[in-house]
Write an enzyme that holds these catalytic residues in place. Sequence first.
Site, short mmCIF file in Angstrom:
data_model
loop_
_atom_site.label_atom_id
_atom_site.label_comp_id
_atom_site.label_asym_id
_atom_site.label_seq_id
_atom_site.Cartn_x
_atom_site.Cartn_y
_atom_site.Cartn_z
N GLU A 80 -1.57 57.66 20.15
CA GLU A 80 -2.06 56.43 19.51
C GLU A 80 -3.55 56.17 19.77
O GLU A 80 -4.26 55.70 18.88
CB GLU A 80 -1.27 55.23 20.03
CG GLU A 80 0.16 55.17 19.54
CD GLU A 80 0.95 54.03 20.18
OE1 GLU A 80 2.12 53.85 19.79
OE2 GLU A 80 0.43 53.33 21.07
N ASN B 157 5.46 38.89 18.41
CA ASN B 157 5.58 39.01 19.87
C ASN B 157 4.25 39.32 20.56
O ASN B 157 4.23 39.89 21.63
CB ASN B 157 6.66 40.04 20.22
CG ASN B 157 6.40 41.40 19.59
OD1 ASN B 157 5.35 41.60 18.98
ND2 ASN B 157 7.32 42.32 19.76
N HIS C 177 1.24 44.79 20.98
CA HIS C 177 1.80 46.14 20.95
C HIS C 177 1.31 46.87 22.20
O HIS C 177 0.14 46.76 22.56
CB HIS C 177 1.32 46.95 19.73
CG HIS C 177 1.53 48.42 19.93
ND1 HIS C 177 2.76 49.02 19.80
CD2 HIS C 177 0.68 49.40 20.33
CE1 HIS C 177 2.65 50.31 20.10
NE2 HIS C 177 1.40 50.56 20.42
N TYR D 107 2.57 53.42 13.51
CA TYR D 107 3.98 53.40 13.93
C TYR D 107 4.67 54.74 13.70
O TYR D 107 5.55 55.12 14.48
CB TYR D 107 4.74 52.24 13.28
CG TYR D 107 4.51 50.95 14.04
CD1 TYR D 107 5.09 50.73 15.28
CD2 TYR D 107 3.68 49.96 13.54
CE1 TYR D 107 4.85 49.57 16.01
CE2 TYR D 107 3.43 48.78 14.25
CZ TYR D 107 4.02 48.60 15.48
OH TYR D 107 3.78 47.45 16.20
N THR E 153 10.70 43.47 23.77
CA THR E 153 10.25 43.25 22.39
C THR E 153 10.54 41.85 21.84
O THR E 153 9.72 41.27 21.13
CB THR E 153 10.92 44.30 21.47
OG1 THR E 153 10.69 45.59 22.02
CG2 THR E 153 10.37 44.24 20.05
N LYS F 74 -1.83 41.29 18.78
CA LYS F 74 -1.51 41.16 17.36
C LYS F 74 -2.11 39.86 16.79
O LYS F 74 -2.55 38.99 17.56
CB LYS F 74 0.02 41.21 17.20
CG LYS F 74 0.62 42.58 17.59
CD LYS F 74 2.15 42.55 17.57
CE LYS F 74 2.76 43.92 17.80
NZ LYS F 74 4.26 43.87 17.84
N ARG G 167 3.81 47.76 30.11
CA ARG G 167 5.09 47.38 29.49
C ARG G 167 5.78 46.29 30.32
O ARG G 167 6.36 45.36 29.78
CB ARG G 167 6.04 48.59 29.38
CG ARG G 167 5.57 49.68 28.45
CD ARG G 167 5.66 49.35 26.99
NE ARG G 167 6.99 49.41 26.44
CZ ARG G 167 7.25 49.37 25.13
NH1 ARG G 167 6.24 49.29 24.25
NH2 ARG G 167 8.47 49.40 24.69
N ARG H 172 5.24 38.15 26.71
CA ARG H 172 6.12 37.76 25.61
C ARG H 172 7.14 36.70 26.03
O ARG H 172 7.54 35.86 25.23
CB ARG H 172 6.84 38.99 25.07
CG ARG H 172 5.94 39.92 24.25
CD ARG H 172 6.62 41.26 24.06
NE ARG H 172 5.96 42.14 23.10
CZ ARG H 172 6.28 43.42 22.94
NH1 ARG H 172 7.25 43.95 23.68
NH2 ARG H 172 5.65 44.18 22.06
P1 ATP Z 1 5.47 47.39 20.16
O1 ATP Z 1 5.70 48.80 19.66
O2 ATP Z 1 4.90 46.45 19.12
O3 ATP Z 1 4.82 47.31 21.50
P2 ATP Z 1 8.08 47.45 21.09
O4 ATP Z 1 7.80 48.86 21.46
O5 ATP Z 1 8.55 46.51 22.12
O6 ATP Z 1 6.87 46.76 20.45
P3 ATP Z 1 9.34 48.49 18.74
O7 ATP Z 1 10.79 48.72 18.77
O8 ATP Z 1 8.41 49.65 18.82
O9 ATP Z 1 9.05 47.41 19.87
O10 ATP Z 1 9.04 47.65 17.43
C1 ATP Z 1 7.72 47.48 17.02
C2 ATP Z 1 7.51 46.06 16.55
O11 ATP Z 1 8.32 45.82 15.40
C3 ATP Z 1 7.93 44.98 17.53
O12 ATP Z 1 6.93 44.69 18.44
C4 ATP Z 1 8.24 43.82 16.60
O13 ATP Z 1 7.07 43.12 16.21
C5 ATP Z 1 8.81 44.50 15.38
N1 ATP Z 1 10.27 44.62 15.39
C6 ATP Z 1 10.99 45.53 16.07
N2 ATP Z 1 12.30 45.38 15.86
C7 ATP Z 1 12.41 44.35 15.00
C8 ATP Z 1 13.50 43.68 14.36
N3 ATP Z 1 14.75 44.06 14.59
N4 ATP Z 1 13.24 42.65 13.54
C9 ATP Z 1 11.98 42.26 13.31
N5 ATP Z 1 10.91 42.84 13.85
C10 ATP Z 1 11.10 43.86 14.69
MG MG Z 2 6.94 50.43 20.24
#
Ligand code: ATP
Ligand code: MG
Length: 201
Positions: free
Chosen positions: A170, A156, A159, A54, A125, A14, A119, A136
Amino acid sequence: MKHPKTERTLVIIKPDGVQRGLIGEIIRRYEQSGLKLVGLKMVVPTKDFIEKHYLINPEWRRITGEKTIESYRKNGKKPPSDDPIKVTEVILNNLKKYLSSGPVVAMVWQGMHAVGIVRKITGGTEPLTSDVGTIRGDLTIDSYEVSDVDGRAVRNLIHASGTPEEAEAEIPLWFSEKELLNYRLISEAILYDVNLDGILE
Ligand code: ATP
Ligand code: MG
């Protein structure tokens, strides 16, 4: 059945990863696992593109909302809403701003358990609670709490696709078929060959 070594996953470094000068360090960690890099490019994504990315998983809104609500409750805090879909609406808007703010590095990694291995190396996350030893957990410092107060996405660094099905959806969004290379790495022999009969002279 496809051989397990053909599993692929999408990784995006990112904008914070690029700006922090962590491209090399992040690639090093995935590369050293034994996975094979089969696609790589640098782009500045548009907000529409990020929304598409997303929402490709129809469950993403619900799952992300539930994960966030649970994290608030676990920390004894009140979530911004009890409705996971509403919670995610705000997150999605913030994510669009975050991920279109500058260049990102998009990659496809291939190999046995590519999704799970990536992962694990990436970590959870929320950087505040992601394990030490993960990207992370080691390389950045954000939290849900601070990002929510500031009205922005959790920064973080990465992705990474959540499941092999998510990866298969994706990857074609980010890469055309001809941008993904089919080639053999010498090191794959020691990971996958059954008989290991090519080592001794
Ligand atoms: P990614 O999909 O980015 O790999 P992830 O699968 O660990 O991360 P997701 O739950 O899919 O997490 O959320 C996607 C992204 O949205 C996160 O990586 C983070 O940047 C952001 N995000 C998720 N939850 C929150 C939250 N509660 N507050 C702020 N940002 C969030
Ligand atoms: Mg995700």
